[in-house]
Design an enzyme around this catalytic site. Structure first.
Site, short mmCIF file in Angstrom:
data_model
loop_
_atom_site.label_atom_id
_atom_site.label_comp_id
_atom_site.label_asym_id
_atom_site.label_seq_id
_atom_site.Cartn_x
_atom_site.Cartn_y
_atom_site.Cartn_z
CE LYS A 1 -3.37 2.49 2.93
NZ LYS A 1 -4.20 2.45 4.17
CG ASP B 1 -5.59 7.65 5.05
OD1 ASP B 1 -6.53 8.32 4.58
OD2 ASP B 1 -5.75 6.59 5.69
CE LYS C 1 -6.56 8.22 8.58
NZ LYS C 1 -7.23 7.12 9.28
CG ASP D 1 -2.02 4.94 5.09
OD1 ASP D 1 -1.83 3.86 5.68
OD2 ASP D 1 -3.12 5.29 4.63
CG ASP E 1 -9.92 7.11 7.23
OD1 ASP E 1 -8.90 7.11 6.51
OD2 ASP E 1 -9.89 7.24 8.47
CD GLU F 1 -6.92 5.10 2.80
OE1 GLU F 1 -7.86 5.18 3.61
OE2 GLU F 1 -5.77 4.80 3.15
NE ARG G 1 -10.95 -1.49 4.00
CZ ARG G 1 -11.50 -1.77 5.17
NH1 ARG G 1 -12.63 -2.43 5.25
NH2 ARG G 1 -10.91 -1.38 6.29
N1 BES Z 1 -4.28 4.06 7.08
C1 BES Z 1 -5.42 3.82 7.89
C2 BES Z 1 -5.16 2.77 8.97
C3 BES Z 1 -4.32 3.25 10.12
C4 BES Z 1 -4.83 4.11 11.06
C5 BES Z 1 -3.04 2.79 10.26
C6 BES Z 1 -4.03 4.52 12.12
C7 BES Z 1 -2.26 3.18 11.32
C8 BES Z 1 -2.75 4.06 12.24
C9 BES Z 1 -6.57 3.29 7.02
O1 BES Z 1 -6.63 3.84 5.76
C10 BES Z 1 -7.82 3.66 7.74
O2 BES Z 1 -8.08 4.81 7.86
N2 BES Z 1 -8.55 2.65 8.18
C11 BES Z 1 -9.74 2.87 8.91
C12 BES Z 1 -10.74 1.85 8.44
C13 BES Z 1 -12.12 2.08 8.96
C14 BES Z 1 -12.70 3.34 8.37
C15 BES Z 1 -12.98 0.88 8.62
C16 BES Z 1 -9.44 2.68 10.39
O3 BES Z 1 -8.69 1.79 10.75
O4 BES Z 1 -9.96 3.48 11.18
ZN ZN Z 2 -4.91 4.51 4.94
MN MN Z 3 -7.71 5.65 5.75
#
Ligand code: BES
Ligand code: ZN
Ligand code: MN
Length: 499
Positions: free
Chosen positions: A268, A273, A280, A291, A350, A352, A354
């Site tokens: 990825k 992000d 966020k 990210d 968020d 994103e 996947r």
């Molecule tokens: N890049 C983030 C995941 C992440 C968050 C990694 C904090 C490390 C620290 C990912 O894109 C994301 O935002 N995932 C969301 C998914 C949710 C909306 C289902 C998450 O984990 O909150």
């Molecule tokens: Zn992300």
């Molecule tokens: Mn995200």
């Protein structure tokens, strides 16, 4: 750093500093006991004075030890002898390297490496010794106007192996360690760069640079227009909210037989992000420059593979984009069509990662892979589940999963498997599209992997969620380079070069 292997008699080693280990209750490790003998018990005399008893974290620099050729002796606490393992060894060795690098010593000999470890072969120990030393020496000051390097940095380290033979595998392990450490450094550098410098275009440019270093490595970069022609509607929907064009980086290394199926690594590469319209919160949002750590790690693993000229075929794919809020950005409720033809209802912009990975997974089919491993900072839920110690591992193939777990154990870069049961797939139901991009409250790491699994049914596939392991927060903030070690170990094994 220059690395050398030394064997023979310890007391006659000419060196600025000899690093020796002491277990708790002042028990000398075998190499230290040999030096003690040669110095007429000077080490035990000093220990008896009580300055050090061998606890982990203790150290003592000694000068004027007579009877040996070393100018100094650095005693390092190793903790309980019974519990001493690879991890304990590396902690001790790492702290020695750190001290030496900050001291006036520019060359030293490690005699901790002559303490045998149960169930770890010498080549593995040496490989890890080099990686750990480089970890300690790593600095990121590319963005400071004035760098402040140590005044007299270490230049040369010798690894002492006692009476053990310098077999081909032993000698090779040092250069393997250097190549892996080099890949880790590359991954860290890319990751630590801020989002305004390390953009998708920058990542693509760095990958192309790597391609110039080897005739066996071909690097191509797909532009948005080409991705559109391929039908990558999911990936492109993420990048639409950003002014930086998305890139699909494809690196093809052919070191194996022409017909041998390649391993494909996908990372990825979200260079920032912000969450998109599902923005966020502000706190620690800067860390979302990390990210792209999955992408950086697979590029790092490729760099190591090229340097080692591994006799395998390897493909690295990095879908790279930003995720920002903008008038053209994805909106909750939007439905997009992926390259596989499956439609996705984007309930949270968020989620994103996947969305860009699914199109890369479909693209990977054309390489007829032996196995596909994707690496991604995919879910905050993985940090809740496993913290910063283990990466999350999910797979549609138990043998592949076991292979990766074993590689992680050996490389002290561990992963822990979570289930990918069908039961969880239900959480991705959408009333309007083939699937939703989020799976609700529970098991966020698993439902994210369930989503990916729907694009990975044509081959053996594993997913590493590195949200908790890819970087450190707080005053030690910085990329870890994980899981380059795990991946490199996995590739070395596939190449038949390690156990
Ligand atoms: N890049 C983030 C995941 C992440 C968050 C990694 C904090 C490390 C620290 C990912 O894109 C994301 O935002 N995932 C969301 C998914 C949710 C909306 C289902 C998450 O984990 O909150
Ligand atoms: Zn992300
Ligand atoms: Mn995200």
């Amino acid at each position: 750093m220059e690395y050398h292997l030394k064997s023979g008699d310890l007391s006659s080693q000419r060196t600025a500093c000899l690093v020796l280990g002491v277990f708790t209750k002042r028990r000398l490790s075998d190499p230290a006991a040999a030096v003690d003998l040669a110095t007429d018990g000077q080490l035990s005399d000093i220990l008896k004075k009580g300055d050090m008893d061998g606890e982990t974290g203790q150290s003592l620099m000694l000068y004027h030890v007579s009877g040996i050729q070393a100018e100094r002796v650095l005693l390092i606490g190793l903790g309980e002898e019974k519990a001493f393992n690879l991890k304990g060894y590396l902690t001790a060795w790492g702290s020695a390297v750190k001290q030496l690098n900050e001291s006036s010593v520019i060359e030293a000999t490690n005699a901790l490496s002559a303490i045998p470890l149960t169930s770890i072969e010498l080549p593995q120990q040496l490989r890890e010794s080099v990686i750990t030393a480089e970890e300690q020496l790593y600095r990121f000051d590319q963005c400071k106007s004035k760098a402040t390097p140590p005044k007299r940095p270490l230049k040369k380290l010798s690894l002492f192996i006692g009476e053990q033979k310098k077999t081909v595998a032993v000698v090779r392990s040092v250069s393997e360690g250097e190549a892996i450490a080099n890949g880790i450094k590359l991954a860290k550098d890319l990751a630590n760069l801020p989002g305004n410098i390390c953009t998708p275009s920058y990542l693509a440019e760095q990958a192309k640079q790597l391609g110039k270093a080897s005739s066996q490595l071909k690097v191509s970069v797909l532009e948005e227009k080409q991705m559109k022609a391929l039908g990558m509607g999911s990936l492109l929907s993420v990048s639409r909210g950003s002014r930086e064009p998305a890139k699909l980086i494809v690196m093809e290394y052919s070191g194996g037989k022409p017909k041998a199926k390649p391993v494909v690594l996908i990372g990825k590469g979200l260079t920032f992000d912000a969450g998109g319209i599902s923005l966020k919160p502000a706190a620690a949002m800067d860390e979302m420059k990390y990210d792209m750590c999955g992408g950086a790690s697979v590029i790092g693993a490729m760099a190591a593979c090229v340097k080692l000229a591994l006799p395998i075929n390897l493909v690295v794919i990095v879908p790279s984009s930003e995720n920002l809020p903008d008038g053209a950005a994805n909106k909750p409720g939007d439905i997009v069509t992926s390259m596989s033809g499956q439609t996705i209802e984007i309930l949270n912009t968020d989620a994103e990662g996947r969305l860009i990975l699914c199109d890369a997974l479909t693209y990977a089919e054309r390489f007829k892979p032996a196995a596909v491993v994707d690496v991604a900072t995919l879910t905050g839920a993985c940090i809740i589940a496993l913290g910063a110690h283990a990466s999350g591992l999910l797979s549609n193939d138990d043998k592949l999963a076991a292979e990766l777990l074993e590689a992680g154990n050996r490389a002290t870069d561990r992963a822990w498997q979570l289930p990918l049961w069908d039961d969880y797939q239900e959480q991705l139901k959408s009333n309007f599209a083939d699937m939703a991009n989020i799976g609700g409250k529970g098991a966020g790491t698993i439902t994210a992997a369930c989503f990916l699994s729907r694009y990975a049914d044509k081959y053996k596939w594993a997913h590493l969620d590195i949200a908790g392991t890819a970087w450190r927060s707080g005053d030690q903030k910085g990329a870890t380079g994980r899981p380059v070690s795990l991946l490199s170990q996995f590739l070395l094994k596939r190449a038949g070069l390690v156990k």
